[in-house]
Design an enzyme around this catalytic site. Structure first.
Site, PDB file in Angstrom:
ATOM      1  N   ARG A 109      51.646  38.614  25.268  1.00 28.31           N
ATOM      2  CA  ARG A 109      51.649  37.350  24.539  1.00 28.31           C
ATOM      3  C   ARG A 109      52.481  37.433  23.262  1.00 28.31           C
ATOM      4  O   ARG A 109      52.991  36.408  22.798  1.00 28.31           O
ATOM      5  CB  ARG A 109      50.227  36.936  24.171  1.00 28.31           C
TER       6      ARG A 109
ATOM      7  N   ASP B 146      46.743  39.953  10.744  1.00 32.18           N
ATOM      8  CA  ASP B 146      47.357  40.346  12.014  1.00 32.18           C
ATOM      9  C   ASP B 146      47.881  41.777  11.994  1.00 32.18           C
ATOM     10  O   ASP B 146      48.380  42.266  13.016  1.00 32.18           O
ATOM     11  CB  ASP B 146      48.502  39.390  12.367  1.00 32.18           C
TER      12      ASP B 146
ATOM     13  N   ARG C 161      37.796  29.596  14.626  1.00 32.22           N
ATOM     14  CA  ARG C 161      39.072  28.948  14.345  1.00 32.22           C
ATOM     15  C   ARG C 161      39.024  27.460  14.690  1.00 32.22           C
ATOM     16  O   ARG C 161      39.785  26.961  15.517  1.00 32.22           O
ATOM     17  CB  ARG C 161      40.204  29.643  15.119  1.00 32.22           C
ATOM     18  N   PRO C 162      38.115  26.702  14.084  1.00 25.96           N
ATOM     19  CA  PRO C 162      37.968  25.291  14.431  1.00 25.96           C
ATOM     20  C   PRO C 162      39.202  24.482  14.051  1.00 25.96           C
ATOM     21  O   PRO C 162      39.978  24.867  13.174  1.00 25.96           O
ATOM     22  CB  PRO C 162      36.748  24.859  13.606  1.00 25.96           C
ATOM     23  N   VAL C 163      39.377  23.343  14.728  1.00 27.54           N
ATOM     24  CA  VAL C 163      40.539  22.485  14.468  1.00 27.54           C
ATOM     25  C   VAL C 163      40.149  21.270  13.647  1.00 27.54           C
ATOM     26  O   VAL C 163      40.904  20.299  13.581  1.00 27.54           O
ATOM     27  CB  VAL C 163      41.202  22.051  15.793  1.00 27.54           C
ATOM     28  N   ASP C 164      38.989  21.313  12.993  1.00 27.79           N
ATOM     29  CA  ASP C 164      38.571  20.143  12.236  1.00 27.79           C
ATOM     30  C   ASP C 164      39.544  19.810  11.108  1.00 27.79           C
ATOM     31  O   ASP C 164      39.768  18.632  10.799  1.00 27.79           O
ATOM     32  CB  ASP C 164      37.145  20.319  11.689  1.00 27.79           C
ATOM     33  N   LEU C 165      40.148  20.826  10.488  1.00 25.46           N
ATOM     34  CA  LEU C 165      41.124  20.552   9.425  1.00 25.46           C
ATOM     35  C   LEU C 165      42.336  19.818   9.981  1.00 25.46           C
ATOM     36  O   LEU C 165      42.903  18.936   9.316  1.00 25.46           O
ATOM     37  CB  LEU C 165      41.566  21.845   8.742  1.00 25.46           C
TER      38      LEU C 165
ATOM     39  N   ARG D 148      46.242  28.807  22.338  1.00 27.90           N
ATOM     40  CA  ARG D 148      45.624  27.947  21.340  1.00 27.90           C
ATOM     41  C   ARG D 148      46.631  27.068  20.600  1.00 27.90           C
ATOM     42  O   ARG D 148      46.363  25.900  20.318  1.00 27.90           O
ATOM     43  CB  ARG D 148      44.855  28.830  20.350  1.00 27.90           C
TER      44      ARG D 148
ATOM     45  N   CYS E 259      37.849  31.300  20.721  1.00 25.81           N
ATOM     46  CA  CYS E 259      38.849  32.325  20.479  1.00 25.81           C
ATOM     47  C   CYS E 259      38.127  33.647  20.305  1.00 25.81           C
ATOM     48  O   CYS E 259      37.076  33.717  19.673  1.00 25.81           O
ATOM     49  CB  CYS E 259      39.659  31.995  19.225  1.00 25.81           C
TER      50      CYS E 259
ATOM     51  N   LYS F 147      56.982  35.105  16.978  1.00 25.97           N
ATOM     52  CA  LYS F 147      56.192  34.304  17.915  1.00 25.97           C
ATOM     53  C   LYS F 147      55.521  33.136  17.208  1.00 25.97           C
ATOM     54  O   LYS F 147      55.561  31.998  17.672  1.00 25.97           O
ATOM     55  CB  LYS F 147      55.125  35.173  18.576  1.00 25.97           C
ATOM     56  N   ASN F 148      54.887  33.414  16.064  1.00 24.09           N
ATOM     57  CA  ASN F 148      54.107  32.383  15.381  1.00 24.09           C
ATOM     58  C   ASN F 148      54.976  31.268  14.826  1.00 24.09           C
ATOM     59  O   ASN F 148      54.482  30.179  14.548  1.00 24.09           O
ATOM     60  CB  ASN F 148      53.268  33.006  14.266  1.00 24.09           C
TER      61      ASN F 148
END
Length: 428
Positions: free
Chosen positions: A402, A310, A125-129, A96, A120, A22-23
């Site tokens: 999912r 995981d 799990r920020p998206v700043d990177l 996400r 989340c 999936k990932n």
């Protein structure tokens, strides 16, 4: 909502085929935005997450065709032109990873408006990177009312990007943008997961020039355009690890096929420590456990090649029945012990202090009504239910849908007493 009912105590015997990851699949689907030629992905999992992303890609201009080919389930994605560079909150919030369309849209069209993915359940799990990497590549980023407005009208340009900590999502997203950037991009402290190597292999097949994927330093030499082609999605190591734990908790012998044992070596070594027999096979791995009680084993989650976060919840379910006390430390995500209260409903003895859980093995678990809180936590409850006395009913199984394809079928084919209760009211 659907529920899953399990009557525990059955020994698992047989073979379980592992689906495509999936990932990896969802990032490969996003890569189709980078070319006007068709991209054919084989070994594709059929999951809620891939359906969510397909819905978004269609809005952007991608023709998505799902079919059963000679190599099994496949998806053909063709984006002759980007008809919209807008990804709304209603679509991105469902999954996400949909946020990863931002980089390909900027790379191909020079602009995009994409919703921030929001919170989340297993941590911030920020998206700043992600955004800092895109800015380093020359994109102008504005944030307004929950949306990212990105512009690079003259195209992206190569850059040297050092991540302050290992981030799988940021590494993948930067790769998706950098392949069409002018010049060379170097990623330092890059994530090393097999899914990143799979993405790089697919992009290279399409004409990209990526070196070092699977190591901490990745170099990308930008190209003017990408072609289409065929690519097989790497087998899902998390699914493989999950079924390996399920075999270990129930006893018996299960062979996992279409599986790369080297991708779950950190888990397999812990299973051996616990007293499980692990045997590599030509197309996967065999998991066998006799009647002896499991031994307790300590685990610390880490980025690949360490023990996968995981698989933490699944391994904790296994340790609830091991002799002695095991310590499980979560170092990747905060708030990832939400399954602990639900395991306790089955009779588990677990104490949590911050990022550390102490699991004292009990003689037996007993079936109960439990509620899934996230994807991996939900399958840990299924694993516990397989070993528990009596019936366990897992509510909110949309989390399972999912990330696990035909879970009930795969387990029941090996002797598990598991069934889905369709359309029942979730009253857990």
């Amino acid at each position: 909502m659907d529920r899953i009912a399990i009557v525990g105590g059955a020994t698992l015997e047989g073979s379980i085929p592992i689906s495509g990851a999936k990932n990896s699949a969802i990032k490969l689907m996003a890569a189709s935005l980078l070319t006007d030629a068709p991209l054919r992905l084989t070994n594709m999992p059929r999951l809620a997450d891939t359906r969510f992303l397909a819905r978004l890609l269609r809005r952007l201009g991608t023709e998505v065709t799902e079919q059963d080919g000679v190599d099994g389930p496949e998806t053909v994605l063709h984006t002759p032109e980007i008809v919209s560079a807008f990804a709304s909150y209603d679509l991105v919030r469902q999954m996400r990873a949909s946020f990863n369309v931002l980089g390909p849209l900027i790379a191909r069209t020079g602009h995009a408006k994409v919703s921030l993915p929001g919170g989340c359940s297993i941590g911030a799990r920020p998206v700043d990177l992600h955004l800092k990497a895109l800015e380093a590549l020359g994109a102008h980023i504005d944030l307004n009312e929950g949306y990212v407005y990105a512009q690079a009208p003259r195209g992206l340009k190569g850059a040297r990007i050092e991540f302050p900590f290992v981030s799988v999502g940021a590494t993948e997203h930067t790769l998706l943008a950098a392949v069409l950037a002018r010049g060379e991009t170097t990623l330092l402290n890059a994530a090393q997961e097999p899914e990143i190597e799979d993405l790089a292999n697919c992009l290279n097949m399409m004409g990209a020039r990526i070196e070092g994927a699977g190591t901490a330093t990745i170099r990308v030499t930008g190209v003017d355009r990408l072609a289409g082609g065929d690519h097989a999605v790497v087998p899902d190591r998390i699914e493989a690890g999950t079924y390996a734990v399920a075999a270990a908790v129930t006893g018996g012998c299960v062979r996992l096929t279409n599986c790369r044992a080297e991708h779950i070596q950190a888990l397999l070594s812990k299973l051996v420590e616990a007293g499980v027999e692990v045997t590599p096979t030509p197309d996967g791995v065999q998991i066998r456990r006799g009647p002896e009680r499991l031994r307790s084993v300590d685990v610390v989650t880490d980025p690949y090649p360490g023990f996968a976060t995981d698989l933490q919840a699944q391994f904790m379910a296994l340790m609830t029945l091991a002799a002695g006390e095991s310590v499980i430390r979560e170092t990747v995500f905060e708030n990832r012990f939400m399954h602990v209260p639900e395991l306790a409903r089955l009779g588990a003895d677990i104490t949590v202090h911050g990022g550390e859980a102490r699991v004292r093995g009990v003689e037996a678990l007993n079936g109960a009504q439990v509620m899934a809180t996230d994807l991996r936590a939900s399958v840990s409850l299924v694993i516990a239910g397989l070993a528990a006395r009596g019936e366990t009913v897992v509510h909110r199984v949309y989390h399972l849908d999912r990330g696990f394809e035909r879970l009930e079928e795969k387990l029941s084919n090996c002797g598990a007493d598991i069934r889905r209760l369709k359309g029942e009211e979730d009253a857990a």
